[in-house]
Motif scaffolding. Sequence first.
Motif, PDB file in Angstrom:
ATOM      1  N   LYS A 191      32.896  44.144  29.833  1.00  0.00           N
ATOM      2  CA  LYS A 191      33.365  44.772  31.069  1.00  0.00           C
ATOM      3  C   LYS A 191      32.898  44.000  32.303  1.00  0.00           C
ATOM      4  N   HIS A 192      31.786  43.299  32.161  1.00  0.00           N
ATOM      5  CA  HIS A 192      31.189  42.582  33.291  1.00  0.00           C
ATOM      6  C   HIS A 192      30.760  41.207  32.809  1.00  0.00           C
ATOM      7  N   ASP A 194      29.418  37.378  34.348  1.00  0.00           N
ATOM      8  CA  ASP A 194      29.010  36.472  35.425  1.00  0.00           C
ATOM      9  C   ASP A 194      28.886  35.063  34.854  1.00  0.00           C
ATOM     10  N   GLN A 216      36.246  44.338  33.896  1.00  0.00           N
ATOM     11  CA  GLN A 216      36.372  44.926  35.231  1.00  0.00           C
ATOM     12  C   GLN A 216      35.824  44.024  36.324  1.00  0.00           C
ATOM     13  N   HIS A 217      34.887  43.145  35.961  1.00  0.00           N
ATOM     14  CA  HIS A 217      34.214  42.301  36.948  1.00  0.00           C
ATOM     15  C   HIS A 217      34.029  40.904  36.371  1.00  0.00           C
ATOM     16  N   ASP A 219      32.641  37.083  37.775  1.00  0.00           N
ATOM     17  CA  ASP A 219      32.060  36.286  38.852  1.00  0.00           C
ATOM     18  C   ASP A 219      32.227  34.805  38.523  1.00  0.00           C
ATOM     19  N   ILE A 240      40.942  43.909  37.869  1.00  0.00           N
ATOM     20  CA  ILE A 240      39.712  43.150  37.680  1.00  0.00           C
ATOM     21  C   ILE A 240      39.219  42.603  39.014  1.00  0.00           C
ATOM     22  N   GLN A 241      37.961  42.849  39.328  1.00  0.00           N
ATOM     23  CA  GLN A 241      37.348  42.270  40.516  1.00  0.00           C
ATOM     24  C   GLN A 241      36.891  40.860  40.178  1.00  0.00           C
ATOM     25  N   ILE A 242      37.511  39.875  40.815  1.00  0.00           N
ATOM     26  CA  ILE A 242      37.183  38.481  40.553  1.00  0.00           C
ATOM     27  C   ILE A 242      36.579  37.861  41.813  1.00  0.00           C
ATOM     28  N   LEU A 243      35.367  37.327  41.668  1.00  0.00           N
ATOM     29  CA  LEU A 243      34.682  36.667  42.772  1.00  0.00           C
ATOM     30  C   LEU A 243      34.761  35.160  42.582  1.00  0.00           C
TER      31      LEU A 243
END
Length: 284
Positions: A191-192, A194, A216-217, A219, A240-243
């Motif tokens: 889900k996450h 980095d 969901q995330h 990085d 999806i939060q993409i940084l």
Amino acid sequence: MEVASDFRPWDELIEDPLGDIFSRLSIEEKMNVFPLVCKSWHQIANKPYCWQEIEIEDWSSSHEPDQIDRMVEKLVRKSNGSLKKLCVYGVQSQRVLIYIAENAGSLQTLRLPRSNLSDIIMENFTSKLSMITSLDVSYCLQIGPQALETIGKNCKLLEVLRRNMHPIDTFDKPFVDDEALAIALNMPKLKHLDMTYHLMTNTGILKILSSCHDLQHLDLRGCWGVIIRDICVNENYPSIQILGPHVDDIYMNGDFEEGSDASDILEFLHFDFGLEDWAGFFVI
């Protein structure tokens, strides 16, 4: 008339409030202050439930490897098999890593940034830590796609993976998607994720996005081989939060590595590479 006393019977506090007090203390206070208050507090400090969550990243980032080894072994022993969370920076001894695996089978959250992990160690290590849902192996330079494949196969409950790299460790190296593909093929429940400063391309990222359906995330700050506009993130992956890959002020916030100093990093880059070559990496 009875005069009220300011005396507070600390030894009569029930265990739940004491546990709350204990959880708010630094590791030095937990080890050297709390147990000395009175006999009952000493007894509380020796109970395994007080050591279900061990977070000593700040402490370990400023101590020598042999001190870290002794502290980790001591705290894991105190938990008596009930350890749920362990966060420690820079474990170098394979003996201690084996000790963790053999005595902390209930671990759910494990953070081992900048530790002396290898592909072979991870194969033995994760086979005994199948309950892990959150894992941080950032800045561990001796592991690669084989270790990530092993993690995925052994830790089937894994939902959070932090595999950040340092820009100095990846500078001027070729792009490769082997770690991204290992994650995509073996960690479907993530889900996450980095992965800052990795040498991935769109091929690896697209494989992750198409395989990790619960993501969901993500990085990707500092992943300069990734071209976000070509992925059509908003259209294809709106949930999806993409940084990234733009860095913003990740260095100024100290997010990339505990214990690092931004001014030291900038001085290093200016001296060794020429700061102008890194203009796209930072907001200075």
